[in-house]
Design a protein around this motif. Structure first.
Motif, PDB file in Angstrom:
ATOM      1  N   GLY A 100      85.483  97.056 -30.085  1.00 22.88           N
ATOM      2  CA  GLY A 100      86.989  97.209 -30.077  1.00 22.88           C
ATOM      3  C   GLY A 100      87.612  95.692 -29.729  1.00 22.88           C
ATOM      4  O   GLY A 100      88.806  95.511 -29.582  1.00 22.88           O
ATOM      5  N   GLY A 101      86.689  94.618 -30.061  1.00 23.08           N
ATOM      6  CA  GLY A 101      87.269  93.395 -29.795  1.00 23.08           C
ATOM      7  C   GLY A 101      88.221  92.875 -30.622  1.00 23.08           C
ATOM      8  O   GLY A 101      89.468  92.614 -30.351  1.00 23.08           O
ATOM      9  N   VAL A 102      87.945  93.131 -32.159  1.00 24.50           N
ATOM     10  CA  VAL A 102      89.297  92.648 -32.881  1.00 24.50           C
ATOM     11  C   VAL A 102      90.417  93.450 -32.920  1.00 24.50           C
ATOM     12  O   VAL A 102      91.558  92.896 -32.653  1.00 24.50           O
ATOM     13  N   GLY A 103      90.463  94.935 -33.078  1.00 22.63           N
ATOM     14  CA  GLY A 103      91.449  95.707 -32.857  1.00 22.63           C
ATOM     15  C   GLY A 103      92.092  95.729 -31.617  1.00 22.63           C
ATOM     16  O   GLY A 103      93.368  95.725 -31.792  1.00 22.63           O
ATOM     17  N   GLY A 104      91.140  95.545 -30.468  1.00 22.65           N
ATOM     18  CA  GLY A 104      92.012  95.466 -29.140  1.00 22.65           C
ATOM     19  C   GLY A 104      92.876  94.229 -29.173  1.00 22.65           C
ATOM     20  O   GLY A 104      93.871  94.298 -28.728  1.00 22.65           O
ATOM     21  N   ILE A 105      92.362  93.152 -29.457  1.00 22.92           N
ATOM     22  CA  ILE A 105      93.134  91.965 -29.563  1.00 22.92           C
ATOM     23  C   ILE A 105      94.385  92.048 -30.452  1.00 22.92           C
ATOM     24  O   ILE A 105      95.560  91.605 -29.919  1.00 22.92           O
ATOM     25  N   ALA A 106      94.254  92.437 -31.472  1.00 20.81           N
ATOM     26  CA  ALA A 106      95.402  92.841 -32.147  1.00 20.81           C
ATOM     27  C   ALA A 106      96.397  93.567 -31.855  1.00 20.81           C
ATOM     28  O   ALA A 106      97.827  93.200 -31.789  1.00 20.81           O
ATOM     29  N   SER A 107      95.890  94.617 -30.959  1.00 23.86           N
ATOM     30  CA  SER A 107      96.877  95.605 -30.295  1.00 23.86           C
ATOM     31  C   SER A 107      97.586  94.727 -29.250  1.00 23.86           C
ATOM     32  O   SER A 107      98.849  94.961 -28.909  1.00 23.86           O
ATOM     33  N   TYR A 108      96.760  94.021 -28.427  1.00 22.64           N
ATOM     34  CA  TYR A 108      97.444  93.226 -27.218  1.00 22.64           C
ATOM     35  C   TYR A 108      98.459  92.256 -27.729  1.00 22.64           C
ATOM     36  O   TYR A 108      99.513  91.972 -27.055  1.00 22.64           O
ATOM     37  N   LEU A 109      98.217  91.408 -28.876  1.00 19.56           N
ATOM     38  CA  LEU A 109      99.158  90.657 -29.422  1.00 19.56           C
ATOM     39  C   LEU A 109     100.355  91.312 -29.564  1.00 19.56           C
ATOM     40  O   LEU A 109     101.356  90.822 -29.975  1.00 19.56           O
ATOM     41  N   GLN A 110     100.376  92.825 -30.038  1.00 20.41           N
ATOM     42  CA  GLN A 110     101.427  93.446 -30.502  1.00 20.41           C
ATOM     43  C   GLN A 110     102.223  93.910 -29.151  1.00 20.41           C
ATOM     44  O   GLN A 110     103.415  94.698 -29.496  1.00 20.41           O
ATOM     45  N   TYR A 225      80.616  85.618 -31.031  1.00 18.10           N
ATOM     46  CA  TYR A 225      81.635  86.412 -31.333  1.00 18.10           C
ATOM     47  C   TYR A 225      81.429  87.680 -30.654  1.00 18.10           C
ATOM     48  O   TYR A 225      80.220  88.314 -30.709  1.00 18.10           O
ATOM     49  N   ALA A 226      82.407  88.239 -30.084  1.00 17.58           N
ATOM     50  CA  ALA A 226      82.408  89.457 -29.245  1.00 17.58           C
ATOM     51  C   ALA A 226      82.383  90.596 -30.185  1.00 17.58           C
ATOM     52  O   ALA A 226      83.397  91.275 -30.438  1.00 17.58           O
ATOM     53  N   SER A 227      81.308  90.812 -31.112  1.00 18.78           N
ATOM     54  CA  SER A 227      81.598  91.561 -32.154  1.00 18.78           C
ATOM     55  C   SER A 227      81.311  93.205 -31.754  1.00 18.78           C
ATOM     56  O   SER A 227      81.572  94.166 -32.720  1.00 18.78           O
ATOM     57  N   ASN A 228      80.804  93.413 -30.676  1.00 13.97           N
ATOM     58  CA  ASN A 228      80.648  94.785 -30.381  1.00 13.97           C
ATOM     59  C   ASN A 228      80.988  94.919 -28.967  1.00 13.97           C
ATOM     60  O   ASN A 228      80.185  95.431 -28.099  1.00 13.97           O
ATOM     61  N   ALA A 229      82.142  94.737 -28.647  1.00 12.71           N
ATOM     62  CA  ALA A 229      82.750  94.618 -27.186  1.00 12.71           C
ATOM     63  C   ALA A 229      83.283  96.010 -26.958  1.00 12.71           C
ATOM     64  O   ALA A 229      83.684  96.812 -27.782  1.00 12.71           O
ATOM     65  N   PHE A 230      83.204  96.701 -25.610  1.00  2.75           N
ATOM     66  CA  PHE A 230      83.902  97.846 -25.341  1.00  2.75           C
ATOM     67  C   PHE A 230      85.360  97.568 -24.743  1.00  2.75           C
ATOM     68  O   PHE A 230      85.633  97.040 -24.000  1.00  2.75           O
ATOM     69  N   LEU A 231      86.035  98.382 -25.354  1.00  4.82           N
ATOM     70  CA  LEU A 231      87.667  98.415 -25.309  1.00  4.82           C
ATOM     71  C   LEU A 231      87.792  99.559 -24.532  1.00  4.82           C
ATOM     72  O   LEU A 231      87.403 100.941 -24.948  1.00  4.82           O
ATOM     73  N   ALA A 232      88.811  99.671 -23.408  1.00  2.00           N
ATOM     74  CA  ALA A 232      89.400 100.806 -22.716  1.00  2.00           C
ATOM     75  C   ALA A 232      90.793 100.349 -22.345  1.00  2.00           C
ATOM     76  O   ALA A 232      91.083  99.228 -22.133  1.00  2.00           O
ATOM     77  N   LYS A 233      91.379 101.437 -21.674  1.00  2.00           N
ATOM     78  CA  LYS A 233      92.758 100.872 -21.221  1.00  2.00           C
ATOM     79  C   LYS A 233      92.453 100.531 -19.660  1.00  2.00           C
ATOM     80  O   LYS A 233      91.425 101.102 -19.089  1.00  2.00           O
TER      81      LYS A 233
END
Length: 333
Positions: A100-110, A225-233
């Motif tokens: 979730g590294g890429v998608g999480g950061i994109a959402s964070y920026l939004q 590159y954090a290619s397989n990072a764990f994302l959560a709330k």
């Protein structure tokens, strides 16, 4: 000697007392916490983005029952789209998004600031660049079609990283095509729909056997590159500290299992990747967090990414607690 009326009144009083006691019990039970009543806690639903080797610790933790050992129920769900996985995380359908590294950061920026990365299974680019046999080097890709799984994903970053290092402009010198998933990359090369593309383990072994030319092994590039990072709330991590620490402990034991029980790990790898070729599986097995690169990638479309301190996106309290407990030393002693 009692009369029938006296007996009837006695029975009524006994029945009334019984009903009163039952009512009190219902009231008391309603104040007992759900867990104390034996209520089952919903399993953690964890998504993974692709059936590739980087997900092996998750699969092993599930199949070797390390999650069960540490008292945390986990359901693993394959979700091939980062955007779909993030949406499911927001809606509560998922608790954790692996990769979730890429998608999480994109959402964070939004503006979705209640997001945090709390661990990673990999901090390098597990990709290879392959091309049609007639292309002998990176320069031969100029003006050609180049395949990636999904725009904005890890493979997309890997492709752009490779092209820049080869003195090619990703925005001008190649035409990117989105093929959908890593499993679709090989057919796209075979059909001639693309002249080059990034492939992950174990697909790299398949395309090599088919005669395509390897232009780069990005696992040796040194890129972090954090290619397989764990994302959560973030709030979920705080509210479920015990369960999430148990989740991390299971993964730590899983990694130790992979390193010490090769045949069992290969069996699990084969089942999830649907790869039966022993040579390919062994290569995959042997292949076995930096956010700066992810932020730089996001900055190409959102300059605000470079204003973010990577520390804002990380919640390391869980892993710190696990390490301080001595658990890692206990497993690896």
């Amino acid at each position: 000697m009692s009369s029938p009326a006296d007996s009837s009144r006695g029975s009524m009083r006994a029945e009334l007392a019984t009903r009163t006691l039952m009512g009190l019990l219902v009231v008391l039970i309603s104040f007992v916490p759900a867990q104390a009543q034996g209520a089952a806690v919903a399993p953690l639903r964890v998504s993974y983005p692709a059936p590739t080797a980087t997900q092996l610790p998750l699969w092993v933790a599930k199949e070797a029952k390390f999650f069960v050992k540490h008292g945390v129920a986990v359901d693993l769900v394959y979700v091939g789209s980062s955007s779909i996985a993030i949406a499911a995380l927001f809606s509560g359908q998922l608790a954790v998004v692996a990769g979730g590294g890429v998608g999480g950061i994109a959402s964070y920026l939004q503006g979705y600031r209640d997001l945090a990365l709390f661990g990673s299974l990999n901090n390098r680019l597990n990709f290879f660049v392959y091309a049609q046999p007639s292309i002998v080097d990176a320069a031969g890709l100029r003006g050609k079609r180049f395949g990636v799984s999904r725009f904005g994903g890890v493979g997309d970053f890997a492709a752009r990283y490779f092209l820049k290092r080869a003195n090619l402009d990703p925005r001008k010198d190649v035409s990117f095509l989105q093929v959908g998933s890593q499993s679709e990359m090989t057919p796209a090369l075979v059909r001639g729909a693309i002249e080059g593309g990034v492939v992950s383990v174990p697909q790299n072994f398949t395309v090599k056997k088919l005669g395509f030319r390897e232009l780069a092994d990005l696992t040796q590039s040194g890129a972090r590159y954090a290619s397989n990072a764990f994302l959560a709330k973030r709030q979920f991590l705080i509210d479920n500290q015990g369960r999430m620490e148990a989740f991390l402990k299971a993964l730590i034991e899983s990694i130790h299992f992979i390193k010490t029980k090769r045949l069992e790990a290969l069996s699990i790898l084969s089942r999830y990747t649907r790869t039966t070729d022993p040579e390919a599986l062994n290569i995959t097995y042997n292949e076995y967090e930096d956010l700066t690169a992810v932020l730089e990638q996001q900055a190409e479309t959102n300059p605000k990414a470079l204003e973010i301190n990577p520390a804002e996106l990380i919640y390391d309290g869980l892993m710190e607690n696990v390490v301080r407990s001595g658990f890692v030393k206990q497993v690896y002693h």
